[in-house]
Every structure is written in structure tokens, then in C-alpha cells.
Design a protein around this motif. Structure first.
Motif, mmCIF file in Angstrom:
data_model
loop_
_atom_site.group_PDB
_atom_site.id
_atom_site.type_symbol
_atom_site.label_atom_id
_atom_site.label_comp_id
_atom_site.label_asym_id
_atom_site.label_seq_id
_atom_site.Cartn_x
_atom_site.Cartn_y
_atom_site.Cartn_z
ATOM 1 N N TYR A 168 36.194 34.817 39.982
ATOM 2 C CA TYR A 168 36.121 34.792 38.378
ATOM 3 C C TYR A 168 36.283 35.917 37.745
ATOM 4 O O TYR A 168 36.988 36.199 36.701
ATOM 5 C CB TYR A 168 34.590 34.014 38.129
ATOM 6 N N SER A 169 35.904 37.283 38.252
ATOM 7 C CA SER A 169 36.291 38.516 37.730
ATOM 8 C C SER A 169 37.839 39.068 37.712
ATOM 9 O O SER A 169 38.239 39.441 37.021
ATOM 10 C CB SER A 169 35.160 39.473 38.284
ATOM 11 N N MET A 225 39.215 36.844 35.034
ATOM 12 C CA MET A 225 38.839 37.729 33.634
ATOM 13 C C MET A 225 39.668 38.925 33.692
ATOM 14 O O MET A 225 40.236 39.179 32.419
ATOM 15 C CB MET A 225 37.422 37.696 33.525
ATOM 16 N N LYS A 226 39.925 39.406 34.646
ATOM 17 C CA LYS A 226 41.035 40.655 34.519
ATOM 18 C C LYS A 226 42.245 40.072 34.104
ATOM 19 O O LYS A 226 43.004 41.074 33.400
ATOM 20 C CB LYS A 226 41.039 41.295 35.828
ATOM 21 N N LEU A 231 31.783 34.489 41.855
ATOM 22 C CA LEU A 231 32.030 35.521 40.599
ATOM 23 C C LEU A 231 33.045 36.741 40.823
ATOM 24 O O LEU A 231 33.664 36.991 39.933
ATOM 25 C CB LEU A 231 30.480 36.446 40.480
ATOM 26 N N PRO A 262 34.429 29.416 33.399
ATOM 27 C CA PRO A 262 34.782 29.357 35.038
ATOM 28 C C PRO A 262 34.022 30.192 35.841
ATOM 29 O O PRO A 262 34.143 30.050 37.093
ATOM 30 C CB PRO A 262 36.132 30.110 34.840
ATOM 31 N N ARG A 263 32.862 31.035 35.445
ATOM 32 C CA ARG A 263 31.804 31.372 36.255
ATOM 33 C C ARG A 263 30.942 30.307 37.199
ATOM 34 O O ARG A 263 30.261 30.850 37.760
ATOM 35 C CB ARG A 263 31.164 32.668 35.531
ATOM 36 N N ARG A 264 31.229 29.183 36.439
ATOM 37 C CA ARG A 264 30.267 28.108 36.978
ATOM 38 C C ARG A 264 31.004 27.002 37.590
ATOM 39 O O ARG A 264 32.099 26.610 37.008
ATOM 40 C CB ARG A 264 29.316 27.514 35.902
#
Ligand SMILES: Cc1cc2nc3c(=O)[nH]c(=O)nc-3n(C[C@H](O)[C@H](O)[C@H](O)COP(=O)(O)OP(=O)(O)OC[C@H]3O[C@@H](n4cnc5c(N)ncnc54)[C@H](O)[C@@H]3O)c2cc1C
Ligand code: FES
Lengths: 253, 642
Positions: free
Chosen positions: B174-175, B178-179, B171, B71-73
């Protein structure tokens, strides 16, 4: 051949799936224009394969502008090919000449299994980020953007580190398949900003231990990672991360 | 055929109080009950990632899907210029009201006032949120955030992170996602492509996703589905969009009852690097800021093939300066693009192909020195040189317009819900806030507004009102089986054709038709012709496409074939929409509707509405419904850039 177009010999890694042993396969391609990008050359080869009824070569790509980090090819043994600070998708065929043989392989690292041909699984990078590459702040909690001044110097350094595109060329070029450059870039970005500093020590411990757990190798200061990085991420980030790691490890004891 | 007048569900009250009042009126879900609801988020660009993160923070269970390996892209990552907000940090007269006003006007009065106002209102919170996440925005020496003026705006309201704003915002989102992955509140399904929407008892209850690695079709159920799948500029084959950007998720939803809003509204960006040949795969955008110092020209004479530096000044036509003396080279995107096309159509295009105009820095370098120009645009000049092998300090750049953004998309109401209950659409995939033309730095703002600050409220209200948890569904439901079967048979059919032409050859042909007849200037005759050509292309595709490889494991040809088949159908709808909208507005230029000065002429009497298309069948013309637009705060006026 006309208009400076080239004929090339290509040796491309073909592998059906993760379990398949894989092999190099030879192809030849005519009429490659020097204005084409490397991936357009691969498109041209695929178009030829399809017209011959063959399975096309799988490779990852998306933005084709050097920013998404999706493209990932070892070209003549170099991650992203011969040009410095250039991703595979930004490499142009004028970097090659008529009659050249070009060898194209996937990233190779224990943590990145090949899924097909030139496509590898880099989800280990997501797992490292999920281990701590974030600031624990929920939507709606934020103070005004200017509430905490940040020196321009730190903001710029943080941006230098944040420019990482997560392509993993660093891992692919390292003889130990170490992910230190990638991990340290994220850790540095957040450590340099007051918002990220708060959880800095916890972050460095959990990200580093996740990295080790996933099978990435150690850093032995070869600096191949920095040399191959298309975004010029500096190994000084690794030093910053190591410092932070040691302080945090001592405190944790 | 009855035409419906759609209800946008705009709350009552003055425009500046609608959202606050609506937030208060909406029903809430008790925090401990939120975990009982499952939400599918398709797409993890700015809109999807911000929505997934925020909904998970609130306690919902989220399943997020994306095509890429992480998912960062996503396509969002390529945005260079920046993101708008009404902070007024520079103290130059900006306000929520002014951002609202500029966006309504910039959209040429084809967006809902209420939506745009809300967008301007939440814009400031977006910046705060991103800073808190550690997004390294550019800063001044005093430590405060930097702003610049962008895309012709008269105030400096654009926040940026070097030339990588989209990357840094993505990003950040995305972070945040991801958290939540870390807390097991989001499950991420990468390398998955949604290939069908599952509707049960009239409500969206799940999707069929294709696993790109194994080729398997999977069933996923939920209480609501969010489409955050981006725009459809790749209908044109060549565009500035990422290669995986596609319309298929939206198209599947359209076929299941979601209306498609204003499909013909596309934005063409004037400063892209021109096409080098038939093998070109995508186009690269050069920041618009170049037009602050570059002068656009073509030779006065047709077919003048002399090198640019040998063409004397009096034989050059600086056409933007000539036609628009007050705006000159900074004329808006659509206006500059069209003028470039006229020059090329007159046989005055430059470069090998003739499909380009010059953007010349000679005079700026003479005036300010090479160093000053390098400070301003160094990275852009390098990028240009890397791609073209020409040095823009010495020879003028060659530029040409390219498809860049799609304002059209699935129709949604004020709550971002489509005409299928339980199906919400966010980001570029919806039609909502930009009307007929999007302003620079406003797409990032809209994607994040939808995801961080709008959907968390409106989705809760949907759950509290509709109570989908009272009628739980599992993937065992016959509708899932049915949807899976129909997807499987589609992929089988794609193989079964076993024809002679590659998928790309069809996509390129579609692109040529679209660019020629449904591009920068459209007229009745051309649009009718395009519809016929596209219908034939569709038949030809299903007779002669060749998909090699197998349906087990990775097969890029099969993925592309599935997307191109949908692009062909969407292309036809775009042409139909353009044909029916007999006015010019924003990026939609109908040759028949122009002022004496060849400017776009709106027809507010007949077209001050959104067109929302309802699918019938592939061979039956769709129905055109409308949503009327009312302008109570910004008064309808004609744009003029003279
Ligand atoms: C070169 C360029 C520069 C730009 N610069 C700016 C700028 O400076 N400022 C600005 O405001 N805007 C800019 N824009 C516009 C802006 O970037 C986009 O409009 C915006 O990022 C779209 O975000 P999104 O989240 O809606 O969609 P996207 O970022 O396109 O994300 C779509 C997501 O959906 C997924 N997806 C798609 N289909 C499926 C499917 N079937 N199944 C599963 N997943 C699917 C994709 O994998 C992806 O994760 C620019 C655009 C371009 C092309
Ligand atoms: S394809 Fe995005 S970086 Fe190469």
C-alpha cells in the motif's frame, strides 16, 4: 429469554447521507446471545429491519478479526466500546447485560464526514500517507534482505508502531480530533529502520503539514488516543515524531 | 460439444531456465511510450497493490479500484502465519528447487511445474523488496531475519512479522502504491465495486464500476484489465475470509468468456473456532502452529457430554495419533479436517453444538510448564478466550474445520492472461500455482510474485505484441453503453423482485448446501443433489429476495444481493466440477476414490489435467475444457502420511 440471551435497547445514529442532519433512532432487540460479537448483534438488528421492510443500518466492517481497521463505532461514548485493546468487531455481547441501553454512533471529526449512518469517510488518512508515509524504493532495486542488519530491539519497536490498523479511534476519541497518534506511528516505524531513516526529515515535514491542512486538530497531551487504541499504540511515538519534526524544521531553515 | 485442449503457453527449455529465457524473449515497451498505456487494476490486496505500484513505477497510467474505504484494507491483511521464500538463511537445506518440489507435491500434482518453479525463483526477491519498503519482519539478536517452519515444512523458510504478516506486507505494498499516488501515476477509486467487464473486439478494454457511496454506475476504459479480486470462499457463507470477499468480478469475467479453472478446489483449514449459533457471521482461524503442542481428541463413546476434564484418558480417542502414528497431530490440513468431520459424523463431536473436537494442551503444559506454552501461543490463547470466554490453559480448546482458501479461480496462461485477451488475473483470483492444495505461507508469496515480478514483464509483452493503443477506445464506445445498461437493469431487477426473504437467508442456505455436499467429502449422489438444490435456490432467489432501501446512496443489502446472486451460480459450477473430477486430489476428496486406508486416491491416468469451464448461459451446462499437465521434474507419486 432463554439460555442467558438478552433483550437490549439500542439507540443508533441514522443519517441518510453527508448532507442530512441525522438523528438517534430507538430500536429494541430480543434474544441476543452473549456469544455473539457486537457486529453480529448489528447484523441481527439489520435482518429484523429488512424483514420489516426498512432500510438497514450502514456500517463499515470487513475482517471481523480486529486487524483491517474498517469497523468504527462509538459505543456508549467510547471508541470501539468498553473493552480495552478491542475493536468493535472483537467486542462480544457478554460485555453487556440484559436490559442494557446501548448507544451507537459514528466517529465524529471534522476531517471524517459521515457518509451514511455509522459510515464515515476516512480518506484523509490515505492523503497523509500519500504525502510521505513510504520509502522511495522501486521494485527490483532492493539489496539482499540481510544486507543491512537491524537490531532486534529496533525491529520490535518498529513493529509495535507498525501494528496501527488505521481505524481512527484515536481521532474519534480526541477532543481536538488530532491525528497525531496515527501519523506518529507511521513516522516512528520508518524512522526506526535504516531503510526509512534516509528520508526521515523530509517525511515528517510533509506528513505533518498534510495533517494540518486536512483539518485535524492539535495535540494537547490528553492521551485519550492511546487509551482508546485497540492495538495499544503508545504516545511515546508522538514524542519521537515531535523530536524529529523539530530537528528537521530547524535544519530546513 | 468439442473439448478444447488449452495451451498454457509454457516456454520451452529446462524448467529452471524457462522464466529467464522468456523474459529475454518478451518484447519491451520503450520507457517514454509506457505512459501512453492505461491499466485498470481491480482489487488492492497483496496482488493488486503490488501490481499497481510496480506498473506505475514503470511509467504506465494506473487506475486502481477497491471495495473498502482505503487500499490499506483488504482480505490479505488478516494473514497471520507468514510468507515463504527459498533464502536458505538457516542453512537447513532449502533451495529454489526444494521450494518448487514441495509446492508441486503439496499441490498434489495439479499445478503447472513451470509456474511453480517461477514462483520459487522470485520468492527471494519478494523478501528483499519488502525489507526495503520498511516491512518490520521478525529478527534475531544479531540483526538478521528470523525464519520459522510452518505448515509441516521440513525446512524453516517462513518469514513473519509477529502474527501480522499479511498486514505488514499489505501495508508495504500500500505504501508503495501511495508513493505513486503522490506522483500522480496511480488514481485510486475506493468504495467502488466492479460489476461488469467490457470487452471490445474480443479484448478486455474496461469495466463498469458501482460507486458504493452514491450508487452510480461508472464507465472506465483502459488498454488492459487486471483482476486481483481474491478468492471465493464466501460461497460457503461461513469461512475465514473477510466479509467483503466475493466472486462477482471473476464471475462477470467468466460470463464474458474467461474460463474458470478447477472451481471445486477449496481448502478447508482444520483449526478454526467453531460456530456458536445461527447468527454467526464469519469464522476465525487459529494458527496451525497450535498443533505442534496441542493434542486432538474426541470421546470414544458417542454422545458423551461430560466436561472434557472429567473424561479419563482411556475413554478419549486421540484419533490423529491413532490413525497417523508418524505424523500424529501434524497431519496435513485436508487429512486432519476430514478426520474431524468423521468424528463428528459418528456423533462424537463436542461442545454445545456437537460440531467441534478438542485441541488439548494439558499434556504440553504438564511437560513444559504454563509459561513456556504462554510464550509460544499466548496471543492465540487470549484471542480464543476473547471469542469463546473459555480459558484454554484450563479446558481444551474446541476447534472445527472451516473454509479458508480457494485454489480454483480464473484460468490463466503462463503470462497470467485469461482466455479473454487483455484480461489478466493475479493472486488468489487465478487458479494457477497451488494445484489441488495450497501450502501454508504460499498464498502471500504468490500474490506478491504475480504483482511485483511477473505482470510487469508479461503485460509489457502483451502491449508490445497486441498494440491496443493503435485502436484507442473511449467510454463513449457502444459496448460501454451496453454494459452499463445491462448492469443497471440487473440492479433494478434485484429491487423489482420485492419478495419476502432477506439476502442473508439465501446466502446461509447456499452455505449449508455447499458445506454438506460440496465440502470436505464429496460423492456423486450428493453432488447431483447439490446441483438440483442450488438451481432451485437460484430460482427462489429471483422470485423471493427482498432488497430494502433505495438504489441512490449507500445500500448494503443491494451490494450483498448482487454478490449472493453470483455466489449461487458459482456454487453450482463448483458442484459440477467436483462431480466431473472423479478422483480425489489435495483438498478435493471424492468418497468413491480412496485407498484402503481411506486416503485420497488420485487418478493420474484420467485426471492429470486442469479443468477450465466455459460459460454458455445460466440455464445451459457450461463446457469443460482441459489443459493437460506434464510432470517432467517432480515425479508423480502418491502422498502418504502414515
Ligand atoms: C485468516 C487467514 C489467514 C491467512 N494466513 C495466510 C498466511 O499466513 N500465509 C499465506 O501465505 N496466506 C495466508 N492466507 C491466504 C492469503 O491471505 C490470501 O490468499 C491472499 O491474501 C489473497 O490476496 P489477494 O491479493 O489475491 O486478494 P485479497 O486480499 O482478497 O484482495 C482482494 C481485493 O479485491 C477487491 N475486490 C474484490 N471484488 C471486487 C470488485 N468486484 N470490485 C472492486 N474491487 C474488488 C477487494 O476490495 C480487495 O482489495 C490466509 C487467509 C486467511 C483467510
Ligand atoms: S472489521 Fe476489521 S478490524 Fe473490525
Amino acid at each position: 429469554m432463554s439460555d442467558g440471551n438478552m433483550n437490549l435497547k439500542l439507540k443508533v445514529w441514522r443519517q441518510k447521507n453527508t448532507k442530512d442532519a441525522g438523528q438517534m433512532v430507538d430500536y429494541s432487540l430480543e434474544g441476543v446471545s452473549p456469544d455473539m460479537s457486537f457486529l453480529e448483534m448489528m447484523d441481527m438488528l439489520n435482518e429484523k429491519l429488512v424483514n420489516e421492510g426498512q432500510d438497514s443500518i450502514a456500517f463499515d466492517h470487513d475482517c471481523r478479526e480486529g486487524i483491517c481497521g474498517m469497523c468504527s463505532m462509538m459505543i456508549n461514548g467510547q471508541a470501539h466500546g468498553p473493552k480495552d485493546l478491542t475493536t468493535t468487531c472483537q467486542l462480544h455481547m457478554r460485555s453487556f447485560k440484559d436490559g442494557d441501553t446501548v448507544v451507537v454512533e459514528p466517529w465524529r471529526a471534522r476531517a471524517f464526514p459521515v457518509m451514511k449512518d455509522l459510515m464515515v469517510d476516512r480518506s484523509a488518512f490515505d492523503q497523509i500517507i500519500a504525502a510521505g508515509g513510504f520509502v522511495n524504493v522501486n521494485t527490483g532495486n532492493a539489496p539482499d534482505g540481510n544486507a543491512i542488519p537491524i537490531s532486534k530491539e529496533n525491529a520490535d519497536l518498529a513493529m509495535d508502531a507498525a501494528a496501527c490498523i488505521g481505524c481512527a479511534a484515536c481521532v474519534a476519541s480526541c477532543k481536538n480530533a488530532s491525528a497525531m497518534l496515527f501519523v506518529s506511528a507511521k513516522i516512528s516505524q520508518l524512522a526506526l529502520l535504516p531503510q526509512g531513516e534516509v528520508e526521515g526529515e523530509e517525511r515528517v515535514r510533509s506528513m505533518v503539514s498534510k495533517m494540518d491542512e486536512l483539518g485535524f486538530g492539535n495535540c494537547t497531551n490528553e492521551a485519550e488516543c492511546e487509551a482508546s487504541c485497540p492495538k495499544g499504540i503508545s504516545i511515546s511515538n508522538i514524542a519521537r515524531m515531535n523530536r524529529q519534526y523539530f530537528t528537521s524544521a530547524i535544519k530546513a531553515k | 460439444m468439442t473439448i478444447k485442449k488449452l495451451d498454457g503457453k509454457i516456454p520451452d527449455g529446462p524448467v529452471d531456465q524457462k522464466w529467464n529465457q522468456h523474459r529475454f524473449n518478451m518484447k519491451l515497451i520503450n520507457p517514454s511510450n509506457k505512459r501512453k498505456f492505461k491499466v485498470i487494476v481491480v482489487g488492492t490486496g497483496l496482488a493488486g497493490a503490488s501490481a499497481a505500484a510496480t506498473l506505475a513505477e514503470l511509467g504506465y497510467q494506473v487506475d486502481a479500484f477497491c471495495i473498502s474505504d482505503s487500499p490499506r484494507r483488504a482480505h490479505s491483511i488478516a494473514a497471520q502465519g507468514g510468507i515463504n521464500a527459498a533464502k536458505n538463511y538457516p542453512n537447513d537445506g532449502d533451495s529454489v528447487w526444494r521450494l518448487f518440489y514441495d509446492t508441486v507435491k503439496g499441490g498434489d500434482f495439479r499445478a503447472r511445474e513451470a509456474n511453480v518453479y517461477r514462483l520459487a525463483q522470485v520468492s527471494n526477491s519478494i523478501i528483499d523488496q519488502c525489507v526495503a519498503q520498511g516491512v518490520p519482519f521478525a529478527r534475531e539478536y544479531g540483526g538478521t531475519l528470523s525464519n520459522r517452519s510452518f505448515g509441516g515444512a521440513q525446512v524453516s523458510r517462513t518469514f513473519y512479522a509477529r502474527g501480522q504478516t499479511g498486514q505488514q506486507l499489505l501495508l508495504g505494498a500500500y505504501s508503495a502504491m501511495m508513493k505513486e499516488v503522490h506522483k500522480n501515476r496511480i488514481k485510486v477509486f475506493t468504495r467502488r465495486e466492479m460489476v461488469e467487464l467490457v470487452v471490445i473486439d474480443g479484448k478486455a478494454r474496461g469495466i463498469i464500476a458501482r460507486n458504493i457511496i452514491t450508487g452510480e454506475l461508472e464507465k472506465h476504459s483502459a488498454d488492459a484489465v487486471l483482476l486481483c479480486t481474491g478468492g471465493y470462499g464466501n460461497v460457503f457463507f461461513l469461512s475465514t475470509n473477510a466479509m467483503a470477499s466475493n466472486s462477482s468480478a471473476a464471475w462477470k469475467a467468466y460470463k464474458k468468456g474467461a474460463y474458470f479453472g478447477n472451481p471445486c478446489f477449496t481448502q478447508i483449514h482444520p483449526t478454526c473456532i467453531p460456530v456458536h449459533g445461527e447468527n454467526q457471521s464469519k469464522l476465525t482461524l487459529m494458527s496451525e502452529s497450535l498443533r505442534n503442542d496441542g493434542r486432538v481428541w474426541v470421546p470414544k463413546a458417542q454422545g458423551d457430554k461430560r466436561p472434557p476434564n472429567e473424561i479419563p484418558d482411556d475413554e478419549r480417542d486421540y484419533y490423529l495419533e491413532r490413525v497417523y502414528p508418524s505424523f500424529g497431530n501434524l497431519a496435513p490440513r485436508d487429512v486432519s479436517s476430514r478426520q474431524a468431520k468423521y468424528a463428528v459424523d459418528q456423533g462424537r463431536g463436542v461442545g454445545k453444538s456437537g460440531y467441534a473436537v478438542y485441541l488439548d494442551f494439558r499434556d504440553a503444559i504438564k511437560r513444559d510448564g504454563q509459561k513456556a506454552i504462554a510464550d509460544r501461543y499466548g496471543n492465540l490463547f487470549d484471542m480464543y478466550q476473547q471469542i469463546t470466554a473459555e480459558n484454554p490453559y484450563e479446558v481444551p480448546m474446541r476447534i472445527y474445520p472451516a473454509v479458508h482458501y480457494t485454489m480454483g479461480g480464473l484460468w490463466v496462461d503462463y503470462n497470467l492472461m485469461s482466455s479473454v485477451p487483455g484480461l489478466f488475473v493475479l493472486g488468489e483470483a487465478n487458479f494457477s500455482d497451488h494445484g489441488a492444495n495450497r501450502l501454508g505461507a504460499s498464498a502471500l508469496m504468490q500474490g506478491l510474485a504475480d504483482g511485483y515480478f511477473v505482470i510487469p514483464y508479461t503485460l509489457g509483452n502483451y502491449f508490445a505484441t497486441e498494440k491496443p493503443e493503435k485502436t484507442p477506445v473511449t467510454t463513449e464506445h457502444p459496448e460501454f453503453e451496453q454494459a452499463l445498461k445491462s448492469s443497471a437493469s440487473r440492479f433494478e431487477q434485484l429491487f423489482a423482485v420485492n419478495g419476502k426473504r432477506s439476502v442473508d437467508s439465501f446466502h446461509k442456505e447456499l452455505g449449508h448446501i455447499m458445506w454438506e455436499y460440496v465440502g470436505m467429502a464429496r460423492d456423486e449422489e450428493g453432488l447431483k443433489k447439490a446441483i438440483g438444490l442450488i438451481q432451485n435456490l437460484r430460482k427462489e432467489f429471483w422470485k423471493d429476495v427482498r432488497v430494502t432501501g433505495s438504489d441512490v446512496g449507500v445500500n448494503l443489502e443491494l451490494e450483498k444481493a448482487n454478490r449472493v446472486a453470483d455466489f449461487i451460480e458459482l456454487g453450482e459450477l463448483m458442484a459440477r466440477d467436483a462431480l466431473e473430477r472423479k478422483e480425489s486430489c489435495g483438498g478435493h476428496f471424492r468418497v468413491e476414490s480412496q485407498t484402503e486406508d481411506n486416503e485420497a486416491l488420485r487418478d493420474d491416468e484420467n485426471f492429470c489435467h486442469v479443468a477450465a469451464w466455459e460459460f454458455q448461459s445460466v440455464d445451459t451446462a457450461p463446457l469443460r475444457h482441459i489443459e493437460e499437465l506434464k510432470f517432467e521434474n517432480v515425479h508423480l507419486s502418491q502422498r502418504s502420511y502414515k
